[in-house]
Design a protein around this motif. Structure first.
Motif, PDB file in Angstrom:
ATOM      1  N   ARG A  70       7.517   6.271  -8.022  1.00  0.00           N
ATOM      2  CA  ARG A  70       7.958   5.545  -6.829  1.00  0.00           C
ATOM      3  C   ARG A  70       7.311   6.112  -5.587  1.00  0.00           C
ATOM      4  O   ARG A  70       7.024   7.310  -5.495  1.00  0.00           O
ATOM      5  N   ALA A  71       7.088   5.249  -4.615  1.00  0.00           N
ATOM      6  CA  ALA A  71       6.475   5.668  -3.361  1.00  0.00           C
ATOM      7  C   ALA A  71       7.385   6.625  -2.616  1.00  0.00           C
ATOM      8  O   ALA A  71       8.615   6.627  -2.803  1.00  0.00           O
ATOM      9  N   ARG A  72       6.791   7.449  -1.788  1.00  0.00           N
ATOM     10  CA  ARG A  72       7.584   8.365  -0.978  1.00  0.00           C
ATOM     11  C   ARG A  72       8.462   7.574  -0.010  1.00  0.00           C
ATOM     12  O   ARG A  72       8.160   6.445   0.343  1.00  0.00           O
ATOM     13  N   ARG A  73       9.521   8.208   0.421  1.00  0.00           N
ATOM     14  CA  ARG A  73      10.475   7.504   1.293  1.00  0.00           C
ATOM     15  C   ARG A  73       9.812   7.005   2.560  1.00  0.00           C
ATOM     16  O   ARG A  73      10.157   5.936   3.067  1.00  0.00           O
ATOM     17  N   GLU A  75       6.997   5.689   2.816  1.00  0.00           N
ATOM     18  CA  GLU A  75       6.143   4.549   2.515  1.00  0.00           C
ATOM     19  C   GLU A  75       6.943   3.338   2.046  1.00  0.00           C
ATOM     20  O   GLU A  75       6.367   2.388   1.536  1.00  0.00           O
ATOM     21  N   ARG A  76       8.253   3.360   2.221  1.00  0.00           N
ATOM     22  CA  ARG A  76       9.091   2.300   1.678  1.00  0.00           C
ATOM     23  C   ARG A  76       9.524   1.287   2.731  1.00  0.00           C
ATOM     24  O   ARG A  76      10.626   0.751   2.691  1.00  0.00           O
ATOM     25  N   ARG A  78       8.123  -1.524   3.085  1.00  0.00           N
ATOM     26  CA  ARG A  78       7.922  -2.850   2.516  1.00  0.00           C
ATOM     27  C   ARG A  78       9.174  -3.299   1.777  1.00  0.00           C
ATOM     28  O   ARG A  78      10.155  -2.565   1.676  1.00  0.00           O
ATOM     29  N   ASP A  82       8.152  -5.140  -3.734  1.00  0.00           N
ATOM     30  CA  ASP A  82       6.806  -4.586  -3.690  1.00  0.00           C
ATOM     31  C   ASP A  82       6.795  -3.117  -4.087  1.00  0.00           C
ATOM     32  O   ASP A  82       5.897  -2.659  -4.812  1.00  0.00           O
ATOM     33  N   VAL A  83       7.782  -2.371  -3.614  1.00  0.00           N
ATOM     34  CA  VAL A  83       7.844  -0.945  -3.952  1.00  0.00           C
ATOM     35  C   VAL A  83       8.042  -0.766  -5.449  1.00  0.00           C
ATOM     36  O   VAL A  83       7.350   0.028  -6.099  1.00  0.00           O
ATOM     37  N   ASN A  86       4.770  -1.910  -7.480  1.00  0.00           N
ATOM     38  CA  ASN A  86       3.689  -0.930  -7.442  1.00  0.00           C
ATOM     39  C   ASN A  86       4.018   0.295  -8.293  1.00  0.00           C
ATOM     40  O   ASN A  86       3.140   0.841  -8.969  1.00  0.00           O
ATOM     41  N   SER A  87       5.278   0.710  -8.258  1.00  0.00           N
ATOM     42  CA  SER A  87       5.684   1.868  -9.056  1.00  0.00           C
ATOM     43  C   SER A  87       5.572   1.566 -10.541  1.00  0.00           C
ATOM     44  O   SER A  87       5.068   2.394 -11.319  1.00  0.00           O
ATOM     45  N   LYS A  90       1.819   1.341 -11.684  1.00  0.00           N
ATOM     46  CA  LYS A  90       1.213   2.672 -11.798  1.00  0.00           C
ATOM     47  C   LYS A  90       1.713   3.396 -13.041  1.00  0.00           C
ATOM     48  O   LYS A  90       0.938   4.048 -13.759  1.00  0.00           O
TER      49      LYS A  90
END
Length: 581
Positions: A70-73, A75-76, A78, A82-83, A86-87, A90
């Motif tokens: 998961r994206a870092r906080r 970067e959230r 969006r 979407d988050v 993308n997670s 990946k």
């Protein structure tokens, strides 16, 4: 791009991940009620409608395995979809490469291989019959529209084939075509918000002469498209592409055409709706029906062959633009004869004409109606200009003056927006009522969870004995959900220059930066607060406390979240929200 590139391993995995994230969002919303009362069905136990036995949820890694992706906080900012997407992508691509022998990887590879073979091999292709869902047009009317849902494997193949054809043929469509377009050279596709800009620019200054407006809507468009017309229209579009494209690109993959024909063969209105879905609908609701102008079509065509395309399919969007492409050409020809004095816009089967002269507007309307009728479609009868409000409820209108005098009509409307002669813009009343109903339905679901029995007159209903949240927690969760539906998952201190995606306000982002009538948006804010207070009053009638075994801290809910979280606040500039001294 080659057709096979739309069915590469990476592309197929991407489409599967999108469906998995959509399912996760649906289950997350269903968990809202389950967290209040566990007697509600647990979302994990509910079988998805279009996920068939050939594609199970165990083709993905366990959630604990991809949580670290998961994206870092920071970067959230969006949307959550979407988050999560993308997670998941990946995680799948990385873990699939690192551990190719894992059971879920082998199952995923089998699904990907089967989809690729079905889409790219030379074998005969066929879609399974779609499931037809009934969506009521107006609440309580008993009139429904049929929405088709294909099983997941068919849906992915149909969607990727439509993506290939649309990206290849999209540049042939004219600027007047606004629906279901593709971005080209990193330029976003035209939308209804661009149509709003073009209408306001064409109108010019409020003091100028009146503009003449005409509107026309095709009756039951998707349900009345003959299959032979759909085939001829797409074939004509392909021929135009072959004759105009660069020599290196003059090719449409034959397999894409085979899948397109199979898509048409999988559905027709008489077989799938009249003989299939409608009898089942009548068993559940007496007097309900799918509206379809059968008598008028018989009179127009003499006999009904294969007719109707699935509503909700990506290929149906291509069919809509291909069928009406010839109409767009004819109207653009009229616009070229009257430069700067004629504007034609079409969103699927809805169109609007604007002209500086009444006879030019009438010429465009007659050309449009004549060409559409030649294609074999029915048009809602055009209304003449009248003085009563019922004039606005009609779907088709003969030319009428749009201006500010007593003999002119002050408002026009097109696909969700209403525009006044002086440039003032507001949301269409029908869209506002639909959002009000949505807010009320969310509150009703919470009340039904709290009080599962019917309420008798003069009697306070008993609270469900299994409620496991405090009154403050329930109120806070309800408010957060309603805010998410309306303006998105905003954070305090977040930049307000852009409207959050995946919310109601994002669907009307054309209001941003314009002169708008705020009363209708403030009405939605008031209605949202009324529904929260409605649930709060019911909660105040009971004493709710957390079980003693839990150590959760109480939720600190704000009483007022302010303009950044309101409907009205999304479309006001920062300067307009600063109070003057």
């Amino acid at each position: 791009m080659e057709f096979s590139s739309f069915f590469s391993d990476r592309e197929v995995i991407l489409q599967l991940c999108k469906e998995r994230v959509k399912l996760a969002k649906q289950r997350h919303e269903a968990m809202f009620l389950f967290n209040i009362d566990p007697r509600n069905p647990k979302p994990k136990l509910e079988k998805p409608l279009h996920w068939d036995e050939g594609i199970a949820l165990d083709i993905f890694p366990p959630r604990r395995a991809w949580k670290s992706f998961r994206a870092r906080r920071s970067e959230r900012d969006r949307s959550s979809i979407d988050v999560n997407l993308n997670s998941l992508i990946k995680a799948v691509l990385t873990l699939r490469k690192e551990n190719p022998t894992a059971p879920w990887v082998q199952r995923l590879n089998e699904v990907v291989k089967r989809i690729r073979e079905r889409a790219l091999s030379d074998q005969q292709f066929a879609f399974g019959a779609p499931t037809v869902l009934a969506e009521e047009k107006e609440k309580g009317s008993g009139v429904f529209r049929p929405l088709s849902v294909f099983r997941l494997e068919d849906k992915l193949i149909e969607r990727q084939t439509a993506s290939y054809l649309r990206r290849t043929l999209d540049y042939l469509f004219l600027p007047s075509c606004l629906a279901f377009r593709c971005s080209r050279n990193r330029v976003p596709p035209p939308t209804i918000h661009d149509a709003l800009e073009r209408i306001v620019s064409f109108r010019g200054k409020p003091q100028s002469a009146p503009v003449f407006v005409a509107e026309c809507d095709i009756m039951g468009f998707f349900d009345c498209v003959p299959h032979d017309l759909a085939r001829r229209s797409v074939e004509a579009l392909i021929r135009e592409y072959v004759s105009t494209a660069a020599p290196a690109a003059q090719h449409i993959d034959q397999r894409a055409w085979t899948i397109f024909v199979a898509y048409l063969n999988a559905y027709c209105f008489q077989r799938n709706v009249k003989l299939g879905a409608e009898p089942q609908l009548k068993k559940k609701r007496r007097g309900a029906c799918f509206k379809w102008p059968e008598a008028e079509l018989l009179q127009l065509h003499g006999s009904l062959g294969e007719i109707g395309v699935p509503q909700g399919g990506a290929l149906s969007c291509l069919i809509a633009n291909a069928v009406l492409h010839a109409v767009d050409k004819e109207l653009e020809g009229i616009a070229s004869r009257y430069p700067g004095e004629f504007l034609y816009l079409r969103y699927c089967d809805d169109m609007i004409l604007l002209a500086k002269k009444g006879d030019v507007c009438l010429e465009g309307l007659e050309a449009y109606c004549s060409r559409v009728e030649e294609l074999g479609f029915l048009i809602h009868p055009c209304k003449d200009a009248g003085t009563d409000k019922s004039f606005y409820s009609g779907k088709s209108h003969n030319p009428y003056p749009w201006g500010g005098s007593q003999l002119e009509f002050p408002w026009i409307q097109f696909v969700g927006y209403q525009v006044r002669h002086d440039g003032m813009v507001r949301v269409r009343l029908k869209s506002l009522k639909k959002q009000r109903r949505r807010i009320t339905e969310v509150a009703d679901e919470v009340l039904a969870t709290l009080n599962p029995g019917r309420k008798r007159v003069g009697e306070v209903p008993a609270l469900s004995p299994t409620v496991r949240r405090t009154a403050q927690q329930i109120k806070h969760r309800l408010r957060q959900r309603l805010i998410s539906i309306s303006v998105g998952r905003r954070k305090l201190g977040q930049d307000l220059s852009e409207i959050m995606p995946m919310c109601w306000c994002h669907g009307f982002r054309g209001l941003k930066g314009r002169s708008i009538i705020e009363s209708s948006l403030k009405m939605l804010d008031r209605h949202r607060e009324r529904q929260i207070m409605r649930v709060a009053r019911r909660l105040n009638e009971h004493e709710l406390s957390l079980p003693k075994a839990t150590d959760r801290s109480p939720v600190e809910a704000l009483n007022f979240y302010g303009m950044p979280f309101s409907y009205c606040g999304q479309f006001n500039s920062r300067e307009s929200r600063v109070r003057k001294p």
